[in-house]
Design a protein around this motif. Sequence first.
Motif, mmCIF file in Angstrom:
data_model
loop_
_atom_site.group_PDB
_atom_site.id
_atom_site.type_symbol
_atom_site.label_atom_id
_atom_site.label_comp_id
_atom_site.label_asym_id
_atom_site.label_seq_id
_atom_site.Cartn_x
_atom_site.Cartn_y
_atom_site.Cartn_z
ATOM 1 N N SER A 1 0.846 -1.187 0.000
ATOM 2 C CA SER A 1 0.000 0.000 0.000
ATOM 3 C C SER A 1 0.883 1.238 0.000
ATOM 4 C CB SER A 1 -0.929 0.001 1.218
ATOM 5 O OG SER A 1 -0.164 0.037 2.423
ATOM 6 N N VAL A 2 0.253 2.375 -0.236
ATOM 7 C CA VAL A 2 0.944 3.651 -0.262
ATOM 8 C C VAL A 2 0.311 4.566 0.772
ATOM 9 C CG1 VAL A 2 1.588 5.644 -1.669
ATOM 10 C CG2 VAL A 2 1.465 3.379 -2.709
ATOM 11 N N GLN A 3 1.150 5.170 1.610
ATOM 12 C CA GLN A 3 0.682 6.065 2.657
ATOM 13 C C GLN A 3 1.467 7.373 2.604
ATOM 14 O OE1 GLN A 3 1.136 4.024 6.403
ATOM 15 N NE2 GLN A 3 -0.218 2.320 5.831
ATOM 16 N N GLU B 1 5.619 12.837 3.549
ATOM 17 C CA GLU B 1 6.429 12.029 2.650
ATOM 18 C C GLU B 1 5.652 10.801 2.224
ATOM 19 O OE1 GLU B 1 11.101 11.088 2.591
ATOM 20 O OE2 GLU B 1 10.052 10.178 4.275
ATOM 21 N N THR B 2 5.673 10.498 0.909
ATOM 22 C CA THR B 2 4.975 9.332 0.391
ATOM 23 C C THR B 2 5.779 8.082 0.700
ATOM 24 O OG1 THR B 2 4.015 10.645 -1.401
ATOM 25 C CG2 THR B 2 4.007 8.254 -1.660
ATOM 26 N N VAL B 3 5.122 7.117 1.312
ATOM 27 C CA VAL B 3 5.788 5.896 1.765
ATOM 28 C C VAL B 3 5.084 4.690 1.155
ATOM 29 C CG1 VAL B 3 6.347 4.441 3.752
ATOM 30 C CG2 VAL B 3 6.541 6.934 3.924
ATOM 31 N N VAL B 4 5.858 3.773 0.588
ATOM 32 C CA VAL B 4 5.332 2.511 0.074
ATOM 33 C C VAL B 4 5.506 1.453 1.162
ATOM 34 C CG1 VAL B 4 5.471 0.780 -1.743
ATOM 35 C CG2 VAL B 4 5.949 3.174 -2.269
ATOM 36 N N VAL B 5 4.409 0.842 1.559
ATOM 37 C CA VAL B 5 4.429 -0.165 2.621
ATOM 38 C C VAL B 5 4.412 -1.549 1.993
ATOM 39 C CG1 VAL B 5 3.287 -1.026 4.696
ATOM 40 C CG2 VAL B 5 3.203 1.429 4.136
ATOM 41 N N VAL B 6 5.455 -2.323 2.277
ATOM 42 C CA VAL B 6 5.565 -3.689 1.755
ATOM 43 C C VAL B 6 5.980 -4.589 2.920
ATOM 44 C CG1 VAL B 6 6.619 -5.207 0.048
ATOM 45 C CG2 VAL B 6 6.324 -2.776 -0.476
ATOM 46 N N ARG C 1 14.896 2.796 2.803
ATOM 47 C CA ARG C 1 14.085 2.023 3.748
ATOM 48 C C ARG C 1 14.038 2.783 5.065
ATOM 49 N NH1 ARG C 1 15.436 -4.197 4.872
ATOM 50 N NH2 ARG C 1 17.224 -3.291 5.961
ATOM 51 N N VAL C 2 12.875 3.338 5.382
ATOM 52 C CA VAL C 2 12.708 4.144 6.592
ATOM 53 C C VAL C 2 12.179 3.315 7.754
ATOM 54 C CG1 VAL C 2 12.414 6.280 5.304
ATOM 55 C CG2 VAL C 2 10.413 4.870 5.803
ATOM 56 N N ALA C 3 11.717 2.104 7.495
ATOM 57 C CA ALA C 3 11.261 1.154 8.511
ATOM 58 C C ALA C 3 11.349 -0.218 7.868
ATOM 59 C CB ALA C 3 9.830 1.476 8.957
ATOM 60 N N PRO C 4 11.279 -1.299 8.667
ATOM 61 C CA PRO C 4 11.415 -2.630 8.073
ATOM 62 C C PRO C 4 10.465 -2.893 6.918
ATOM 63 C CG PRO C 4 11.594 -2.775 10.453
ATOM 64 C CD PRO C 4 11.227 -1.365 10.154
ATOM 65 N N ASP C 5 9.293 -2.272 6.935
ATOM 66 C CA ASP C 5 8.319 -2.525 5.878
ATOM 67 C C ASP C 5 7.919 -1.259 5.132
ATOM 68 O OD1 ASP C 5 6.998 -1.331 7.963
ATOM 69 O OD2 ASP C 5 5.194 -2.580 7.805
ATOM 70 N N GLN D 1 4.467 0.509 -7.814
ATOM 71 C CA GLN D 1 3.448 0.425 -6.775
ATOM 72 C C GLN D 1 3.041 1.822 -6.303
ATOM 73 O OE1 GLN D 1 1.798 -2.248 -5.653
ATOM 74 N NE2 GLN D 1 0.571 -0.863 -4.374
ATOM 75 N N GLU D 2 4.036 2.709 -6.174
ATOM 76 C CA GLU D 2 3.720 4.070 -5.714
ATOM 77 C C GLU D 2 2.839 4.808 -6.717
ATOM 78 O OE1 GLU D 2 6.022 8.311 -4.898
ATOM 79 O OE2 GLU D 2 7.155 6.437 -4.893
ATOM 80 N N LEU D 3 3.104 4.607 -7.999
ATOM 81 C CA LEU D 3 2.360 5.325 -9.034
ATOM 82 C C LEU D 3 1.058 4.636 -9.418
ATOM 83 C CD1 LEU D 3 5.332 6.295 -11.392
ATOM 84 C CD2 LEU D 3 4.332 7.608 -9.516
#
Length: 354
Positions: free
Chosen positions: A45-47, A52-57, A291-295, A335-337
């Motif tokens: 998902s994208v948050q 800041e736009t973050v892609v969550v995987v 990578r700003v967090a593990p996911d 995924q972001e776009l």
Amino acid sequence: MNARLVFAAAASLCIAAAAGWYVSQTVAALPSHAASAPQAAAAPSVQTVGGETVVVVAVDAQRASGIVVAPVVATSVRAHYDAYATVVDPQPLVDLRTKLAGARADVATLTGQAKASSAEYQRSRTLFDDGHNVSLKALQNAQALMQADRDKLQTAKAALAGLIATAKLQYGEVLSRAAVDPDSKLLMQLQSGEASILRVTLPSSISASPADRLTLDAPDGRPVVLQKLSVSLQADPAVQGTPWFYAAQRALPVGTHTTVTAPAAQTSTPALLIPSDAIVWYGGQTWAYVRVAPDRFARRYVKPASENEVGIAVTSGFHSGDQVVTRGAQLLLSQELKPQGVATACKDPPECDD
């Protein structure tokens, strides 16, 4: 009769109770498929977090997609500054070279004539002094001719010196010497269109001599190496600064205005190296996912301070210890776009609105 009915009803109740107890025990003993079934991984998902736009995987999804990260590497880059450059029309220099060739030929011819008339005067003078073997009028004519040839030679030399001074004023020391030299390779290349001249103007704050070699991007996108020639005594009226002449070993459109990035002398700046595998292109610019967090992964602009085949060195936008995506960055960009919250029953989600 009533006693029989009462007995039968009581027996039925006992049987029903026993059956219910058995069924409940049997069901309780069965394995719970819902509890034991593996939990489906959440879709990427994208948050937006902190602007800041973050892609969550999910971590499992990262492994399945082959996403790999690597740390940025500390490096250093030389300080740079921008300098303006203009492609100079070489035709006036070529024309000046033709005039210089003619002036040199005149000087050579008149030098010979002056030597001949001077020798003739000296011969007539000797003969006149030796018993007036020539007339006074002949001696005077020889003297007048010698003086006239000397004056012509002096005029021709002055004209040649004026052309050389003009060449130096307009094109600097190196190009003026090339214009005088009939065997100059640079002038031959300029005449054949195999080279170009550029006037590069350094900012007024730069007092040191510029680098011997500079690089600019030509209109076709190919890098062009510029070789320093000499300082220019004439400035570009549209740009304030210190002008220098450079030569490019290829033809460039005359009058083109562009900029070159020039290295500052003897200075370097700490930087971080973004690996080439981490770079993705979007909107005509270079980006990398951190990578700003593990996911979670955030896309950040890569502003080049310098660039080579290993990667891009940056002085802003990233921090020591950052982990950038070196494999799978294009998947994160896709995924972001990807349109969020749009049904994908049709081939192209935006067309589903119709």
